[in-house]
Design a protein around this motif. Structure first.
Motif, PDB file in Angstrom:
ATOM      1  N   MET A 147       2.265  -3.881 -20.482  1.00 12.69           N
ATOM      2  CA  MET A 147       3.532  -3.427 -21.038  1.00 12.69           C
ATOM      3  C   MET A 147       3.550  -3.827 -22.509  1.00 12.69           C
ATOM      4  SD  MET A 147       5.291  -1.926 -18.623  1.00 12.69           S
ATOM      5  CE  MET A 147       6.821  -1.770 -19.526  1.00 12.69           C
ATOM      6  N   PHE A 148       3.511  -2.834 -23.380  1.00 15.91           N
ATOM      7  CA  PHE A 148       3.624  -3.085 -24.812  1.00 15.91           C
ATOM      8  C   PHE A 148       5.083  -2.860 -25.187  1.00 15.91           C
ATOM      9  CE2 PHE A 148      -0.875  -1.921 -24.361  1.00 15.91           C
ATOM     10  CZ  PHE A 148      -1.476  -2.954 -25.051  1.00 15.91           C
ATOM     11  N   LEU A 149       5.738  -3.926 -25.603  1.00 11.11           N
ATOM     12  CA  LEU A 149       7.172  -3.909 -25.877  1.00 11.11           C
ATOM     13  C   LEU A 149       7.422  -4.096 -27.369  1.00 11.11           C
ATOM     14  CD1 LEU A 149       8.028  -6.557 -23.137  1.00 11.11           C
ATOM     15  CD2 LEU A 149       8.066  -4.085 -22.829  1.00 11.11           C
ATOM     16  N   THR A 150       8.424  -3.401 -27.908  1.00  7.11           N
ATOM     17  CA  THR A 150       8.777  -3.686 -29.293  1.00  7.11           C
ATOM     18  C   THR A 150       9.066  -5.176 -29.407  1.00  7.11           C
ATOM     19  OG1 THR A 150      11.145  -3.326 -28.959  1.00  7.11           O
ATOM     20  CG2 THR A 150       9.823  -1.406 -29.668  1.00  7.11           C
ATOM     21  N   GLU A 151       8.829  -5.729 -30.581  1.00 16.15           N
ATOM     22  CA  GLU A 151       9.074  -7.160 -30.763  1.00 16.15           C
ATOM     23  C   GLU A 151      10.507  -7.525 -30.397  1.00 16.15           C
ATOM     24  OE1 GLU A 151       7.864  -8.044 -34.774  1.00 16.15           O
ATOM     25  OE2 GLU A 151       5.739  -7.991 -34.238  1.00 16.15           O
ATOM     26  N   GLU A 152      11.464  -6.657 -30.741  1.00 15.15           N
ATOM     27  CA  GLU A 152      12.866  -6.927 -30.426  1.00 15.15           C
ATOM     28  C   GLU A 152      13.095  -6.961 -28.917  1.00 15.15           C
ATOM     29  OE1 GLU A 152      11.854  -4.306 -32.436  1.00 15.15           O
ATOM     30  OE2 GLU A 152      12.178  -5.379 -34.324  1.00 15.15           O
ATOM     31  N   HIS A 153      12.515  -5.999 -28.212  1.00 17.27           N
ATOM     32  CA  HIS A 153      12.671  -5.950 -26.755  1.00 17.27           C
ATOM     33  C   HIS A 153      11.922  -7.109 -26.097  1.00 17.27           C
ATOM     34  CE1 HIS A 153      13.695  -4.246 -22.950  1.00 17.27           C
ATOM     35  NE2 HIS A 153      12.453  -3.879 -22.649  1.00 17.27           N
ATOM     36  N   PHE A 154      10.740  -7.396 -26.585  1.00 16.03           N
ATOM     37  CA  PHE A 154       9.961  -8.529 -26.069  1.00 16.03           C
ATOM     38  C   PHE A 154      10.770  -9.817 -26.167  1.00 16.03           C
ATOM     39  CE2 PHE A 154       6.888 -11.989 -26.425  1.00 16.03           C
ATOM     40  CZ  PHE A 154       5.979 -11.701 -25.414  1.00 16.03           C
ATOM     41  N   GLN A 155      11.497  -9.964 -27.256  1.00 12.37           N
ATOM     42  CA  GLN A 155      12.287 -11.173 -27.510  1.00 12.37           C
ATOM     43  C   GLN A 155      13.379 -11.381 -26.459  1.00 12.37           C
ATOM     44  OE1 GLN A 155      11.309 -13.126 -30.534  1.00 12.37           O
ATOM     45  NE2 GLN A 155      12.074 -14.428 -28.917  1.00 12.37           N
ATOM     46  N   THR A 156      13.786 -10.329 -25.759  1.00 11.99           N
ATOM     47  CA  THR A 156      14.811 -10.479 -24.716  1.00 11.99           C
ATOM     48  C   THR A 156      14.258 -11.140 -23.460  1.00 11.99           C
ATOM     49  OG1 THR A 156      14.466  -8.284 -23.714  1.00 11.99           O
ATOM     50  CG2 THR A 156      16.039  -8.437 -25.562  1.00 11.99           C
ATOM     51  N   PHE A 157      12.938 -11.270 -23.363  1.00 11.68           N
ATOM     52  CA  PHE A 157      12.315 -11.884 -22.201  1.00 11.68           C
ATOM     53  C   PHE A 157      12.011 -13.369 -22.394  1.00 11.68           C
ATOM     54  CE2 PHE A 157      11.425  -7.398 -21.799  1.00 11.68           C
ATOM     55  CZ  PHE A 157      11.636  -7.159 -20.456  1.00 11.68           C
ATOM     56  N   SER A 158      12.101 -13.850 -23.618  1.00 14.71           N
ATOM     57  CA  SER A 158      11.760 -15.243 -23.906  1.00 14.71           C
ATOM     58  C   SER A 158      12.539 -15.731 -25.110  1.00 14.71           C
ATOM     59  CB  SER A 158      10.254 -15.366 -24.195  1.00 14.71           C
ATOM     60  OG  SER A 158       9.932 -16.665 -24.624  1.00 14.71           O
ATOM     61  N   GLU A 159      12.942 -16.985 -25.046  1.00 15.28           N
ATOM     62  CA  GLU A 159      13.633 -17.579 -26.195  1.00 15.28           C
ATOM     63  C   GLU A 159      12.653 -18.044 -27.267  1.00 15.28           C
ATOM     64  OE1 GLU A 159      12.507 -20.824 -23.458  1.00 15.28           O
ATOM     65  OE2 GLU A 159      13.511 -18.911 -23.125  1.00 15.28           O
ATOM     66  N   ARG A 160      11.363 -18.035 -26.960  1.00 19.09           N
ATOM     67  CA  ARG A 160      10.355 -18.434 -27.949  1.00 19.09           C
ATOM     68  C   ARG A 160      10.124 -17.305 -28.946  1.00 19.09           C
ATOM     69  NH1 ARG A 160       5.626 -21.744 -24.834  1.00 19.09           N
ATOM     70  NH2 ARG A 160       6.952 -23.448 -24.103  1.00 19.09           N
ATOM     71  N   PRO A 161       9.808 -17.645 -30.193  1.00 22.18           N
ATOM     72  CA  PRO A 161       9.599 -16.597 -31.197  1.00 22.18           C
ATOM     73  C   PRO A 161       8.301 -15.829 -30.967  1.00 22.18           C
ATOM     74  CG  PRO A 161       9.138 -18.753 -32.129  1.00 22.18           C
ATOM     75  CD  PRO A 161       9.693 -18.994 -30.752  1.00 22.18           C
ATOM     76  N   VAL A 162       8.302 -14.587 -31.384  1.00 20.00           N
ATOM     77  CA  VAL A 162       7.093 -13.770 -31.355  1.00 20.00           C
ATOM     78  C   VAL A 162       6.174 -14.293 -32.450  1.00 20.00           C
ATOM     79  CG1 VAL A 162       6.181 -11.452 -31.744  1.00 20.00           C
ATOM     80  CG2 VAL A 162       8.315 -11.749 -30.481  1.00 20.00           C
ATOM     81  N   PRO A 163       4.908 -14.561 -32.152  1.00 13.08           N
ATOM     82  CA  PRO A 163       3.992 -15.059 -33.179  1.00 13.08           C
ATOM     83  C   PRO A 163       3.881 -14.084 -34.350  1.00 13.08           C
ATOM     84  CG  PRO A 163       2.986 -15.194 -31.013  1.00 13.08           C
ATOM     85  CD  PRO A 163       4.258 -14.414 -30.866  1.00 13.08           C
ATOM     86  N   LYS A 164       3.843 -14.624 -35.532  1.00 11.85           N
ATOM     87  CA  LYS A 164       3.714 -13.808 -36.748  1.00 11.85           C
ATOM     88  C   LYS A 164       2.419 -14.181 -37.461  1.00 11.85           C
ATOM     89  CE  LYS A 164       7.902 -12.083 -36.383  1.00 11.85           C
ATOM     90  NZ  LYS A 164       8.045 -10.816 -35.723  1.00 11.85           N
ATOM     91  N   GLY A 165       1.830 -13.219 -38.131  1.00  5.46           N
ATOM     92  CA  GLY A 165       0.642 -13.495 -38.934  1.00  5.46           C
ATOM     93  C   GLY A 165      -0.614 -13.614 -38.107  1.00  5.46           C
ATOM     94  N   ASP A 166      -1.543 -14.412 -38.610  1.00  5.88           N
ATOM     95  CA  ASP A 166      -2.860 -14.547 -37.990  1.00  5.88           C
ATOM     96  C   ASP A 166      -2.882 -15.654 -36.949  1.00  5.88           C
ATOM     97  OD1 ASP A 166      -3.877 -12.476 -39.489  1.00  5.88           O
ATOM     98  OD2 ASP A 166      -4.580 -13.767 -41.092  1.00  5.88           O
ATOM     99  N   THR A 167      -2.166 -15.464 -35.863  1.00  7.63           N
ATOM    100  CA  THR A 167      -2.196 -16.410 -34.751  1.00  7.63           C
ATOM    101  C   THR A 167      -2.768 -15.713 -33.532  1.00  7.63           C
ATOM    102  OG1 THR A 167       0.025 -15.848 -34.009  1.00  7.63           O
ATOM    103  CG2 THR A 167      -0.149 -17.634 -35.603  1.00  7.63           C
ATOM    104  N   THR A 168      -3.302 -16.482 -32.602  1.00  2.00           N
ATOM    105  CA  THR A 168      -3.804 -15.924 -31.354  1.00  2.00           C
ATOM    106  C   THR A 168      -3.068 -16.599 -30.215  1.00  2.00           C
ATOM    107  OG1 THR A 168      -5.988 -15.580 -32.319  1.00  2.00           O
ATOM    108  CG2 THR A 168      -5.839 -15.550 -29.922  1.00  2.00           C
ATOM    109  N   GLN A 169      -2.333 -15.823 -29.455  1.00  7.30           N
ATOM    110  CA  GLN A 169      -1.621 -16.334 -28.295  1.00  7.30           C
ATOM    111  C   GLN A 169      -2.440 -16.145 -27.025  1.00  7.30           C
ATOM    112  OE1 GLN A 169       0.946 -18.346 -29.700  1.00  7.30           O
ATOM    113  NE2 GLN A 169       1.907 -17.729 -27.826  1.00  7.30           N
ATOM    114  N   VAL A 170      -3.153 -15.024 -26.977  1.00  5.97           N
ATOM    115  CA  VAL A 170      -3.890 -14.682 -25.765  1.00  5.97           C
ATOM    116  C   VAL A 170      -5.043 -13.752 -26.141  1.00  5.97           C
ATOM    117  CG1 VAL A 170      -2.434 -12.678 -25.222  1.00  5.97           C
ATOM    118  CG2 VAL A 170      -3.619 -13.844 -23.384  1.00  5.97           C
TER     119      VAL A 170
END
Length: 136
Positions: free
Chosen positions: A51-74
């Motif tokens: 599921m590819f979610l807009t960053e805004e919609h993704f944010q409704t699933f978690s209180e943690r911020p969406v990673p910005k820039g050159d980070t690797t979450q997964v």
């Protein structure tokens, strides 16, 4: 317990561009659960979806911020049926806005190639022949 489906949720900047990118790689979309806020890419019929979610919609699933820039979450690994399919998917991804993650690696029994998709998510694409796995 046996899991019968898996949904991986990833944030993206533009759902339509993401949808176009993944269909060019040969994947189908589940239109029934896709809209302007999300697209569901079918990785394996009836069992594996992203599921590819807009960053805004993704944010409704978690209180943690969406990673910005050159980070690797997964880093997501997907297995295909041949080395040729691996290179075909990666090359098509590169032709459509992805960037090379690392050079292809050939371990004999396993071949891997990889890319960063246009939103920076890492994809390792592999073919493995476990009958050739070293026993020592």
């Amino acid at each position: 317990m046996k899991i019968n489906q898996i949904y991986v949720n990833l944030p993206v900047k533009d759902v339509q561009k993401t949808k176009e990118f993944w269909t060019k790689l040969g994947f189908s979309i589940n239109e029934q659960i896709s809209d302007e806020r999300a697209t569901c890419v079918i990785m394996k019929d009836d069992s594996i979806y992203v599921m590819f979610l807009t960053e805004e919609h993704f944010q409704t699933f978690s209180e943690r911020p969406v990673p910005k820039g050159d980070t690797t979450q997964v880093l997501v690994a997907i297995a295909l049926n041949s080395r040729e399919e691996v290179d075909q998917v990666v090359n098509t991804a590169l032709e459509n806005g992805a960037s090379q993650h690392e050079e292809p690696q050939d371990e004999g029994w396993m071949y891997q190639n990889s890319f960063w998709d246009p939103d920076g998510h890492g994809w390792n694409v592999i073919f493995a022949d476990l009958s050739q796995f070293p026993t020592e």
